[in-house]
Design a protein around this motif. Structure first.
Motif, short mmCIF file in Angstrom:
data_model
loop_
_atom_site.label_atom_id
_atom_site.label_comp_id
_atom_site.label_asym_id
_atom_site.label_seq_id
_atom_site.Cartn_x
_atom_site.Cartn_y
_atom_site.Cartn_z
N ARG A 312 -28.81 41.02 3.79
CA ARG A 312 -29.95 40.80 2.92
C ARG A 312 -30.98 41.88 3.21
O ARG A 312 -31.05 42.43 4.29
N GLY A 313 -31.79 42.16 2.24
CA GLY A 313 -32.77 43.22 2.45
C GLY A 313 -32.64 44.20 1.31
O GLY A 313 -31.77 44.10 0.46
N ASN A 314 -33.52 45.18 1.35
CA ASN A 314 -33.64 46.04 0.20
C ASN A 314 -33.34 47.48 0.58
O ASN A 314 -34.20 48.18 1.09
N PRO A 315 -32.08 47.95 0.37
CA PRO A 315 -31.77 49.31 0.77
C PRO A 315 -32.27 50.35 -0.24
O PRO A 315 -32.22 50.12 -1.44
N THR A 316 -32.75 51.48 0.27
CA THR A 316 -33.06 52.62 -0.60
C THR A 316 -32.35 53.84 -0.04
O THR A 316 -31.95 53.84 1.12
N GLY A 317 -32.19 54.85 -0.89
CA GLY A 317 -31.44 56.04 -0.48
C GLY A 317 -30.21 56.16 -1.35
O GLY A 317 -30.03 55.38 -2.29
N THR A 318 -29.37 57.15 -1.06
CA THR A 318 -28.16 57.31 -1.88
C THR A 318 -26.91 57.23 -1.02
O THR A 318 -26.92 57.61 0.14
N VAL A 319 -25.86 56.71 -1.66
CA VAL A 319 -24.56 56.59 -1.00
C VAL A 319 -23.51 57.16 -1.94
O VAL A 319 -23.39 56.71 -3.08
N LEU A 320 -22.79 58.19 -1.45
CA LEU A 320 -21.70 58.74 -2.25
C LEU A 320 -20.37 58.42 -1.58
O LEU A 320 -20.21 58.68 -0.38
N ILE A 321 -19.45 57.86 -2.36
CA ILE A 321 -18.12 57.62 -1.83
C ILE A 321 -17.17 58.53 -2.59
O ILE A 321 -17.12 58.48 -3.82
N ASP A 322 -16.46 59.37 -1.86
CA ASP A 322 -15.56 60.34 -2.48
C ASP A 322 -16.31 61.17 -3.53
O ASP A 322 -15.80 61.42 -4.62
#
Ligand SMILES: Nc1ncnc2c1ncn2[C@@H]1O[C@H](COP(=O)(O)OP(=O)(O)OP(=O)(O)O)[C@@H](O)[C@H]1O
Ligand SMILES: [Mg+2]
Length: 506
Positions: A312-322
Motif C-alpha cells: 500500500r502507498g503511493n509510488p512515483t517514478g518510472t518503471v520500464l520492463i524490457d
C-alpha cells in the motif's frame, strides 16, 4: 557416569506414509549447548516436538529420560512442568500486550483477582536485566523487532524454571546485532547451568556456540561429536552424506547490455505519510544477478513489494520492463508483465498450506497447464514432479499437503512455483532462509541457469556471504535509499557494512 539432562532412546515417529524418526538416539549433557543439525526434512523439529509434548507419549515409540528419570510426557504442559521449553521460529507472543504482560501471561501474578502492576513491572524489569535487554517492560511487544521478541520469548521461558531450552532456528529472521545479543545470552545461560538444544542451518553459529553436535539424516542419528572434533566441512559432509567442496557455484556468464528492468526516481510514501522508499534508481540487465544488501528495515523488501504491486502507498517514478514503461497496480499486473516475487514470508505470501504440492507448485503457471480450456492434470503432475525433483524436495508424494512439509521444504515449493512461471525478472527475497546447505547449492545452480537463459535476477539477502558469493553486482540500501554500488570484484563485507550502516554514497 555422564551427567545427562536428557536422553532420548530409540525414538521412532511415523506420519501417514513417512517415517520421520527412525530409532533416533539423542543424549544431551547437563548445562551444554547441544546443536542438532540435519538437512531439511531430516526430522529435527519432529524430535523436538516429541520432547516438548506436542506429540504426546503413546504417539511414538521409544523412551525419554530427563535427569536420568524416565518420563511419559502426555502434553505440552507436562513437558513444561518437567523443565522443557521450546521456542519456535514462529513467535507466540501477543503483539498487542506489553512485554511485562507477555512474560507473566500464564503466571499467578496475572491471574490474581487484583493485579499488582507494580510487582509485575518490577519483576519484568528483573528478567529484562537478566537477559541484558534494555527496554521498558511496558512497551508493546508488537513494537519490538523480531529479534527482541525472540529474546522476550526466552525470558518468558526462564520465568517458568526452564532446565532444557530448545531453540528451533531462532536466528533465521534476526539482524546481525540481534544475533549477537542472542549468542551472548545463550553463553550466559550456559554459565548458569541451563541446558540448550540449538537447531540452525547457519553452521558458523553452530561452530561458535555449540559444545556438542548431533547430526541426523533421514530420521536417523548419524553422529554425536564434541565441537573440538568437528569442522564446518565435516558437519556438511555428515549432513548431506557427500562432500560439498564449494558453497557458491557462481559462474562467469556473458551479461547482455539490454536492461530488463529500469527503475528511475522511485519513491513510495506510505498511507501514514512516511517516505519509505526515497528516490531509488537502478537497472537490471538481462542475465544479470543483482544482489541487494542492507540491514533489516532498510527498505529492500518494501521496494520490491511495491514494484510487484503488493504494497500500500503511493509510488512515483518510472518503471520500464524490457524497455517498456509499465504501471503495475497489483500482483496480477506484475505477473502479467513478467515479474516473479519469491517472498521472505512463505506462509503469508507464498503458499496455500492446505493444498497439495502439485497445486501449490503450478499455481502461478496455470495458463501453461491448460489444454482446451481445462487444466491438464497429467501435465500438471509431471511439471510439478520434474521441478520438485530438481529441487531435491523431500516429501512422501506430490499429493502431500504443503502444511505438513518441513520448513525448508516449504521454501523449495515456493521457489518451484515461481520458477515455473518463466519470469523475465525473478525477485528472490531471502531465498534460502531456513534451507539446508545441500539444497542451497541446488538453488544457486538453478539461479545461475536462469540467469544464463537471460532472466534478470534480484537477490535480496541479509546473508552477506550469499550476496557476495552469487551476485554480479551489489547494491546497498539504508533508510529507503541506495547508499552504495559495487561490482563483484570490488565488493567486500566491510564495504557493504559501511554503506548499510553509515549511509554514505560510495
Ligand atoms: N504433521 C506432519 N504430517 C506429515 N508429515 C510430517 C509432519 N510433520 C513433519 N512431517 C514429515 O516428517 C519429516 C521430518 O520433518 P521435520 O519438520 O522434523 O524436518 P526438519 O529436520 O525440522 O527440517 P527443516 O530443516 O526443513 O525444518 C519430513 O519428511 C516432513 O515432511
Ligand atoms: Mg524444522
Amino acid at each position: 557416569m555422564e551427567n545427562y539432562a536428557l536422553q532420548m532412546k530409540a525414538i521412532t515417529k511415523e506420519f501417514p506414509g513417512v517415517r520421520a524418526l527412525d530409532n533416533v538416539t539423542f543424549s544431551v549433557r547437563k548445562g551444554e549447548i547441544h546443536a542438532l543439525c540435519g538437512e531439511n526434512g531430516a526430522g529435527k523439529s519432529t524430535l523436538m516436538k516429541v520432547l516438548s509434548g506436542v506429540y504426546p507419549h503413546g504417539t511414538y515409540d521409544g523412551q525419554i529420560l530427563i535427569n536420568g528419570q524416565k518420563v511419559e510426557l502426555k502434553s505440552i504442559k507436562e513437558s513444561q512442568n518437567a523443565g522443557v521449553s521450546i521456542i519456535y521460529q514462529e513467535l507466540a507472543l501477543v503483539e498487542e500486550m506489553s512485554v511485562a504482560e507477555n512474560l507473566f501471561l500464564s503466571h499467578d501474578l496475572m491471574r490474581a483477582r487484583i493485579i499488582d502492576w507494580n510487582k509485575i513491572y518490577s519483576e519484568a524489569q528483573k528478567w529484562l536485566d537478566h537477559i541484558g535487554l534494555d527496554i521498558d517492560p511496558q512497551t508493546k511487544v508488537g513494537h519490538l523487532t523480531v529479534g527482541k521478541q525472540q529474546l522476550i520469548e526466552i525470558a518468558k521461558a526462564l520465568t517458568q524454571k526452564t532446565e532444557i531450552l530448545i531453540l528451533d532456528e531462532p536466528t533465521a529472521a534476526l539482524t546481525e546485532s540481534d544475533v549477537d545479543i542472542l549468542i551472548k545470552l545463550l553463553n550466559d545461560l550456559r554459565a548458569e547451568g541451563v541446558t540448550c538444544i540449538y537447531i540452525s542451518h547457519k553452521l558458523g553459529e553452530v561452530m561458535t556456540l555449540a559444545d556438542t553436535v548431533t547430526i541426523i539424516r533421514d530420521g536417523q542419528t548419524v553422529s554425536t561429536d564434541r565441537i573440538e572434533d568437528l569442522s564446518e566441512e565435516m558437519i556438511i559432509t555428515k549432513m548431506v552424506g557427500r562432500e560439498l567442496t564449494e558453497l557458491f557455484p557462481y559462474e562467469e556468464r556473458p551479461i547482455s547490455s539490454e536492461n530488463i528492468l529500469d527503475v528511475k526516481n522511485y519513491t513510495v510514501i506510505d498511507p501514514l505519510g512516511k517516505k519509505i522508499i526515497n528516490d531509488v534508481s537502478f537497472t537490471l540487465k538481462k542475465g544479470e544477478i543483482l544482489g541487494f544488501s542492507g540491514l533489516m528495515g532498510a527498505g529492500r523488501t518494501e521496494l520490491f513489494m511495491s514494484l510487484f504491486g503488493g504494497l500500500r502507498g503511493n509510488p512515483t517514478g518510472t518503471v520500464l520492463i524490457d524497455g517498456k514503461a509499465t504501471m503495475i497496480k497489483n500482483p496480477a499486473d506484475a505477473i502479467r508483465e513478467g515479474l516473479a516475487y519469491v517472498s521472505e514470508d512463505r506462509k503469508r505470501y507464498g503458499l496455500v498450506l492446505g493444498m497439495d504440492i502439485t497445486k501449490n507448485t503450478t499455481l502461478a503457471a496455470l495458463n501453461k497447464m491448460m489444454k482446451l480450456k481445462v487444466i491438464d492434470n497429467a501435465l500438471e503432475v509431471k511439471t510439478a514432479g520434474d521441478i520438485t525433483y530438481k529441487m531435491n524436495l523431500k516429501a512422501p508424494n506430490l499429493e502431500a499437503l504443503v502444511g505438513q512439509l518441513s520448513g525448508g521444504n516449504q521454501q523449495k515449493v515456493v521457489l518451484s512455483k515461481w520458477l515455473l512461471n518463466d519470469p523475465k525478472v525473478l525477485i528472490l527475497d531471502e531465498p534460502t532462509r531456513g534451507i539446508d546447505v545441500g539444497a542451497k547449492y541446488e538453488i544457486y545452480k538453478i539461479i545461475n541457469e536462469l540467469a544464463s537463459q537471460g532472466v534478470g535476477i534480484v537477490i535480496v539477502s541479509s546473508e552477506l556471504p550469499e550476496v557476495l558469493g552469487m551476485s554480479d553486482r551489489i547494491l546497498v540500501m539504508a533508510e529507503g535509499k541506495i547508499t552504495g554500488e559495487f561490482s563483484r570484484e570490488e565488493a567486500t563485507q566491510e564495504k557493504i557494512m559501511t554503506c548499510a550502516t553509515g549511509g554514505e554514497k560510495s
